[in-house]
Each structure stands twice: as structure tokens, then as C-alpha cells.
Design a protein around this motif. Structure first.
Motif, PDB file in Angstrom:
ATOM      1  N   GLU A  20     104.466  85.036 -35.691  1.00  0.00           N
ATOM      2  CA  GLU A  20     104.241  84.503 -37.024  1.00  0.00           C
ATOM      3  C   GLU A  20     102.753  84.226 -37.224  1.00  0.00           C
TER       4      GLU A  20
ATOM      5  N   ARG B  73     108.661  87.218 -39.500  1.00  0.00           N
ATOM      6  CA  ARG B  73     109.506  88.384 -39.708  1.00  0.00           C
ATOM      7  C   ARG B  73     110.893  88.151 -39.150  1.00  0.00           C
TER       8      ARG B  73
ATOM      9  N   GLN C 114     113.329  93.622 -39.944  1.00  0.00           N
ATOM     10  CA  GLN C 114     112.270  94.412 -40.545  1.00  0.00           C
ATOM     11  C   GLN C 114     111.724  93.764 -41.824  1.00  0.00           C
ATOM     12  N   GLN C 115     112.151  92.557 -42.139  1.00  0.00           N
ATOM     13  CA  GLN C 115     111.741  91.890 -43.379  1.00  0.00           C
ATOM     14  C   GLN C 115     110.763  90.758 -43.084  1.00  0.00           C
ATOM     15  N   TYR C 116     109.690  90.681 -43.858  1.00  0.00           N
ATOM     16  CA  TYR C 116     108.730  89.585 -43.740  1.00  0.00           C
ATOM     17  C   TYR C 116     109.041  88.510 -44.777  1.00  0.00           C
TER      18      TYR C 116
ATOM     19  N   ARG D   8     102.240  96.179 -47.270  1.00  0.00           N
ATOM     20  CA  ARG D   8     103.073  96.843 -46.270  1.00  0.00           C
ATOM     21  C   ARG D   8     103.780  98.048 -46.873  1.00  0.00           C
TER      22      ARG D   8
ATOM     23  N   SER E 272     106.593  99.521 -40.621  1.00  0.00           N
ATOM     24  CA  SER E 272     107.164  98.887 -39.442  1.00  0.00           C
ATOM     25  C   SER E 272     107.580  99.914 -38.421  1.00  0.00           C
TER      26      SER E 272
ATOM     27  N   PRO F 213     111.972  91.225 -33.731  1.00  0.00           N
ATOM     28  CA  PRO F 213     111.800  90.240 -34.785  1.00  0.00           C
ATOM     29  C   PRO F 213     111.110  88.996 -34.260  1.00  0.00           C
TER      30      PRO F 213
END
Length: 461
Positions: free
Chosen positions: A28, A55, A58-60, A100, A105, A111
Motif C-alpha cells: 500500500e 490493492r 486486481q482492483q486499487y 492505470r 497489472s 494482492p
């Protein structure tokens, strides 16, 4: 050179001419005013630890850390927020952008939260659960465009190999190239391939900051150091500690400030304006110029000792006219990025249009190509771009050729002069817009107009 897939990162403009970037990866990233923050924002309205980006799969996501003044997006104070490419949020007075591409990614990365967490994750502040949605990743272009460099020419392949070699060391690098050729992209590639990749990458445009403020921008200042210094402020060297500073257009740096920069590079410590304390500054220096610095040394506008300090390795970037085989893939890349469901499908490129692009000399390099594609798409009347859609390129080239070229100019200066003339023609003589597109201060543009004898009536405003 253009950027293909730089990966996820945060970028924020600290002041006119200075931008900070932090790469996002497995861990982070904390945002705040304190030294423990990964992205330090020098303003009293920012809490010591203000927010973080992390994250899940695959999502921030962005989460506020109970900051005093809050984190805002779309005019609302938020507790947490899913981030997508192009998202902007506010921390104090700073606009932070999340970048992004879809292919940014790597499927092999882990993660930043423990594995096995369910699709609904609740943070410690009692906010609503974060919903992690599955999505299909587009094929990555990283293998086809290492460091985001689009093109398959020998020039690009050689540049990629050079970036990999110089990134492995900490020696200073001077990147030479014409305006718009992609010097900042090469600098970012060196940083991203280096051991400092997880630390900040700070861009300082020496030509865009007024001479009165550039010392404060580089080294910071103490409260009361000068009129308007209402609070202590960290400079680029402090913000980039353990990271990289990219001094763009270093040839524009005032001669009076050059000894202080040399001292900072030699001793790896800085002193804020108005301060007495010496602060450690472990940074790698990358610099770039579109000038011939040896000629500037002869003119006594650039110090020879500073030149030899920043030029341990020189990386030249070839102009677009010397690698015309890259024009087609770059043009298609720009076209593919202009898709907008509201405006319909993006036009294609006819063979005549491609011939027009490949035959043009591109004095403004990739920046000019991008602008030409954007203009043609906006003005096109059919679903395919044709040769006449790029007729403005011939008109700009003709206007530049009509003005007599002063004798005694080097090939470098002739290219710069042609670039300025072409941009002036595209901006209908507007010098403010021309300077902005060229990435230089308006005062610098006036100096170059005088130097190159550009006094034609159509540019007289």
C-alpha cells in the motif's frame, strides 16, 4: 517515443513545473505530510498520514485515514473509493491522479490484503464493504513495448537496451533530444527499471518555473524566508529522498543557481531557503535538454563543472524523422486511445493518410504527431482519415520554409528553429499557447525567437 503501458501510479502537480509520481505495486502507498508517507504533500492542510491506496486482487482502492480535512472526490468527502484509470481525487489543495491502463497489472502479482478474503471487505473505519469485481484483463503490451516505447525500429531497440543498462547503476544520466521526442518517458523508464522504482519519481521542468522560485522548488524553504513563504515547504530533493529527480530542460536553469545544484549533487545534502539545517538527499539525478550544453558552456550560460557532474552517461533520443518506420504504430496507438462511445467509432487511416504522416518531417516529434491525430479525428467528416485531413501539416511546413534561416546554426539549432516555426503556425501565432505546447517558459520562447531571427508579421503577437 510514447508511453504504452507504464503501470499503475499516482501523479500530483506540487507546483508549476514540479510533478511527483509514485509507482503502485504490491504494497500500500501512504499519502500525507509526514516523513513516513510514501507520497509526501507539503501543505499544512494535509494530515501527517492522510490517506492510502491499496490493492485487492486486481482492483486499487483509495481510503481516507481519518484525516482532519478529509479526502474528496467529485465534490464529496469520501471514506473509500474504487480507482480506475484517470480518476482524480483531492488531498488538501492537491489534485492527485490515478493512472492505470487496463493492461497495467501483472496476473502474477499478489494482492495487498491477505488472500482468502471474501468479495466484501470492510475497513476499520466502519465504511461500506468494498466490492471486488472480476474483470478480464486485456492482453498486455509490455512485451511488445518495453518501458512503454512504441515502435520496432533499430533506434527504439537500441534505446530499450540502453535504458536497461543504465538503470542498473546510480550514475547521473543526461538525456538529449529535441522537444517532443520523449525525454521524460525515457527518464521514467530508467527509474522504473532501477532499484529506486518504489520511491518517488519527481519531474522538475526548469524552464517552466520562474527564476525567483526555482531555488525554493528544488531545495524547499522555511516559514518567513521570503514574502509569501507563510509555511515551511519541502523541495524536490526532500520529496525525492531515496528516489529519482528528473531535471527536465536543465539548460534553462539560471546560472546563479547552478553552483548550489552542483553542491547538492556532490555532497548529497541540501539546505532550505532561509534555513540553517543540512538535510540528507539521497537521490538519483536524471537530466534532459533540447539544447547543446557544450555551446551553452562556451556562451558562459552553463557551468562546465555542473555539466561534467550530470553527464556521466549520455542517452541521445533520435528525432521521429530519423525513424519513420515508427510513425505508423505510434499513429495507430494514438488513434486507439481516442475511442469515445459518445462520439462514435474512431476513424481508420487510409493509405494516403499514412503516406502523409510518414512523409512529414515532424519537427515537433511525437508531440506533434499526437496533436495532428487529435486534430484530424475532430475535423474528419467521414469514418476514415484521408490525405486531405492532414493538409494542415503541409501548410505548417511551407510556412516554416518561407522564413529565411540564419547562417551559422548547428543542425541541432536548425531543428529547434523548425520546431518553433511549425508550432507557431499550428497555434496561429499565439506565443502563449506555443510556449505551453513546447514545454518551455514564455520568456524562453521570446529568447529563442530573437536568437533565430523569427520576426515574421504573422507571428507578431
Amino acid at each position: 517515443m510514447i508511453q504504452g503501458d507504464p503501470g499503475a501510479r499516482l501523479s500530483v502537480t506540487i507546483s508549476n513545473g514540479m510533478t511527483v509520481e509514485v509507482r503502485l505495486g504490491q504494497k500500500e502507498v501512504k499519502i500525507g505530510r509526514g516523513h513516513e508517507a510514501d507520497l509526501q504533500l507539503p501543505d499544512p492542510s494535509v494530515s501527517r498520514l492522510h490517506a492510502k491506496v491499496f490493492r485487492v486482487g486486481q482492483q486499487y482502492f483509495l481510503a481516507d485515514l481519518r484525516s482532519r480535512n478529509g479526502t474528496h472526490a467529485d465534490g464529496k468527502r469520501i471514506t473509500q473509493l474504487a480507482l480506475e484509470d484517470g480518476r482524480m481525487f483531492l488531498v488538501g489543495p492537491f489534485r492527485i491522479h490515478f493512472h492505470r491502463p487496463v493492461s497495467g497489472s501483472s496476473a502474477g502479482e499478489e494482492p495487498t490484503v491477505p488472500s482468502g478474503t471474501a468479495s466484501g471487505i470492510t475497513d476499520s473505519f466502519g465504511a461500506e464493504p468494498i466490492r471486488v469485481t472480476k474483470r478480464t484483463e486485456a492482453p498486455t503490451v509490455t512485451g511488445e513495448a518495453p518501458f512503454g516505447l512504441i515502435g520496432g525500429s533499430a533506434h527504439v531497440r537500441k534505446l530499450v537496451a540502453t535504458i536497461r543498462r543504465v538503470a542498473a547503476s546510480d550514475v547521473p544520466v543526461l538525456i538529449e533530444g529535441e522537444t517532443g521526442s520523449g525525454k521524460e518517458l525515457v527518464a521514467r523508464g530508467i527509474h522504473d527499471a532501477s532499484a529506486r522504482r518504489e520511491r518517488p519519481f519527481i519531474v522538475v521542468n526548469c524552464g517552466a518555473i520562474s527564476p525567483e522560485l526555482i531555488e525554493s522548488e528544488l531545495f524547499g524553504h522555511e516559514k518567513g524566508a521570503f514574502t509569501g513563504a507563510t509555511a515551511q515547504r519541502k523541495g524536490a530533493f526532500e520529496l525525492a529522498n531515496n528516489g529519482t529527480i528528473f531535471l527536465d530542460e536543465i539548460g534553462e536553469l539560471p546560472i546563479a543557481l547552478q553552483p548550489k545544484l552542483l553542491r547538492a549533487l556532490e555532497q548529497k545534502e541540501v539546505k532550505r531557503v532561509g534555513g540553517n539545517d543540512l538535510l540528507l538527499a539521497d537521490v538519483r539525478i536524471l537530466a534532459a535538454t533540447n539544447r547543446n550544453l557544450r555551446e551553452e558552456i562556451a556562451r558562459k550560460t552553463f557551468r562546465e563543472d555542473l555539466y561534467f557532474r550530470i553527464v556521466a552517461i549520455t542517452v541521445p533520443i533520435p528525432p521521429l524523422r530519423d525513424r519513420r518506420e515508427d510513425v505508423a504504430p505510434i499513429a495507430r496507438h494514438f488513434l486507439s486511445g481516442m475511442g469515445n462511445p459518445a462520439s462514435g467509432p474512431v476513424p481508420g487511416l487510409s493509405p494516403a493518410a499514412m503516406d502523409a504522416l510518414i512523409s512529414h518531417d515532424w519537427p515537433g516529434n511525437v508531440r506533434e504527431l499526437r496533436n495532428a491525430i487529435q486534430r484530424a479525428v475532430v475535423m474528419a467528416e467521414s469514418g476514415e482519415l484521408t490525405g486531405p485531413d492532414f493538409s494542415f501539416l503541409r501548410q505548417a511546413a511551407k510556412q516554416g520554409a518561407e522564413t529565411e534561416t540564419p547562417s551559422g546554426l548547428s543542425r541541432w539549432e536548425q531543428a529547434e528553429r523548425t520546431n518553433i516555426l511549425g508550432e507557431l503556425a499550428r497555434q496561429m501565432g499565439n506565443k502563449t499557447k506555443t510556449a505551453r505546447e513546447l514545454g518551455i517558459a514564455k520568456s524562453t520562447l521570446f529568447e529563442k525567437l530573437k536568437k533565430y531571427g523569427i520576426r515574421t508579421a504573422e507571428f507578431d503577437r
